[in-house]
Enzyme design. Structure first.
Site, short mmCIF file in Angstrom:
data_model
loop_
_atom_site.label_atom_id
_atom_site.label_comp_id
_atom_site.label_asym_id
_atom_site.label_seq_id
_atom_site.Cartn_x
_atom_site.Cartn_y
_atom_site.Cartn_z
CG HIS A 116 -1.60 1.24 1.34
ND1 HIS A 116 -2.71 1.70 0.49
CD2 HIS A 116 -1.55 2.48 2.13
CE1 HIS A 116 -3.34 2.95 1.14
NE2 HIS A 116 -2.29 3.48 1.85
CB SER B 235 -1.63 6.39 0.89
OG SER B 235 -1.19 6.43 2.36
#
Length: 301
Positions: free
Chosen positions: A172, A174
């Site tokens: 992930h 971000s």
């Protein structure tokens, strides 16, 4: 002379002074040529290298770039298809600081019928407008990347190299921001690692997860779908290149290349030079092309 270029010249002068001091220290050079860690040592692929679970070790290099110059600073970041853009450009400096922190730990040893190890990793890259007094020296962008990695130790020969490991990971990434500057994506990645003496090659390929409705829907057409990292160690001097490509042709044939060189100055304190060209130097710049040049220090290679 414009202030931005004067700042860069000052940084390069300090860096040159550090190199000169390093060159004058000729008394003890053994520490320069101590061997760097192999793939087997870094990932504890053999029983003799196993250190136990939940022991924190380095993952990607840890460094601080004192000054990073961009030929095309992204003053107006935007994302296609969702009107994610600022109302007006931000007056950013072309010179900023950057740092990367990256750690990993082994969570399970000899999982999956005693055939694999499971690791958890976390990396953070920050882009700091350190010399931008007009904007109160803000952090322009910070990227967070947690990973769960499954690693299988291997030992086979191919084209003169030894295959050391293969596996998969959930990643992930971000920037932890709200619209219109929010950027994030999830991917499932497969990888394989090879070495031949001081030369190491790590290959990765990934697919995107859940990318139908987000704030950067075409990110793989810019940052890429595959990565090759080639590392060469000469003692404690390290050369490494990271290339990414979209695996597409025509106007979607995009990607990036990052070149790095680090060498020791004093014991565990190393100089670090980094050159980048292409898309995705940071997550907010995933669809923005630029060339950057940075100098700084490296703590862990």
């Amino acid at each position: 002379m414009p202030k931005k270029y004067a700042t860069l010249i000052f940084i390069l002068t300090i860096f040159q002074f550090s190199i000169s001091c390093f060159a004058q220290n000729n008394e003890e050079k053994d520490w320069i040529f101590k061997n760097s860690k192999t793939l087997s040592e870094m990932w504890e692929l053999k029983e003799e290298y196993h250190r136990g679970t939940f022991i924190i070790t380095s993952y990607e290099p840890v460094y601080f770039t004192v000054g990073k110059f961009s030929t095309n600073t992204n003053k107006f970041p935007s994302s296609e298809e969702r009107n994610n853009f600022l109302s007006e450009p931000v007056e950013l400096d072309v010179v900023e600081a950057k740092f990367q922190l990256s750690l990993k730990t082994k969570v399970f040893y000899k999982a999956l019928w005693g055939k694999a190890d499971v690791w958890a990793a976390f990396s953070q890259r920050a882009y700091w407008q350190l010399y931008n007094k007009e904007l109160s020296r803000p952090f322009r962008e910070t990227n967070y990347q947690p990973e769960i990695i499954l690693n299988f130790p291997l030992n086979f020969k191919v084209l003169g190299f030894t295959g050391r490991m293969a596996g998969a990971a959930f990643v992930h990434e971000s920037n932890g921001r709200s619209d219109p500057l929010s950027r994030s994506w999830n991917r499932f990645s497969v990888h394989a690692g090879f070495d031949r003496g001081p030369l190491q090659i790590m290959l990765k390929n990934w697919i995107r997860l859940g990318g139908s409705n987000d704030d950067n829907p075409q990110i793989m057409d810019y940052i890429g779908r595959a990565e090759a990292k080639v590392t060469y160690d000469w003692g404690r001097q390290r050369f490494y290149a990271i290339a990414r490509h979209s695996l597409r042709f025509g106007d979607k044939s995009r990607g990036s290349i990052q070149l790095n060189y680090s060498f020791p100055i004093v014991k565990n304190f190393s100089a670090h030079i980094q050159i980048f060209d292409g898309y995705g130097e940071s997550l907010i710049d995933y669809n923005h092309r630029q060339t950057t040049f940075g100098v700084g220090v490296s703590l862990i290679n």
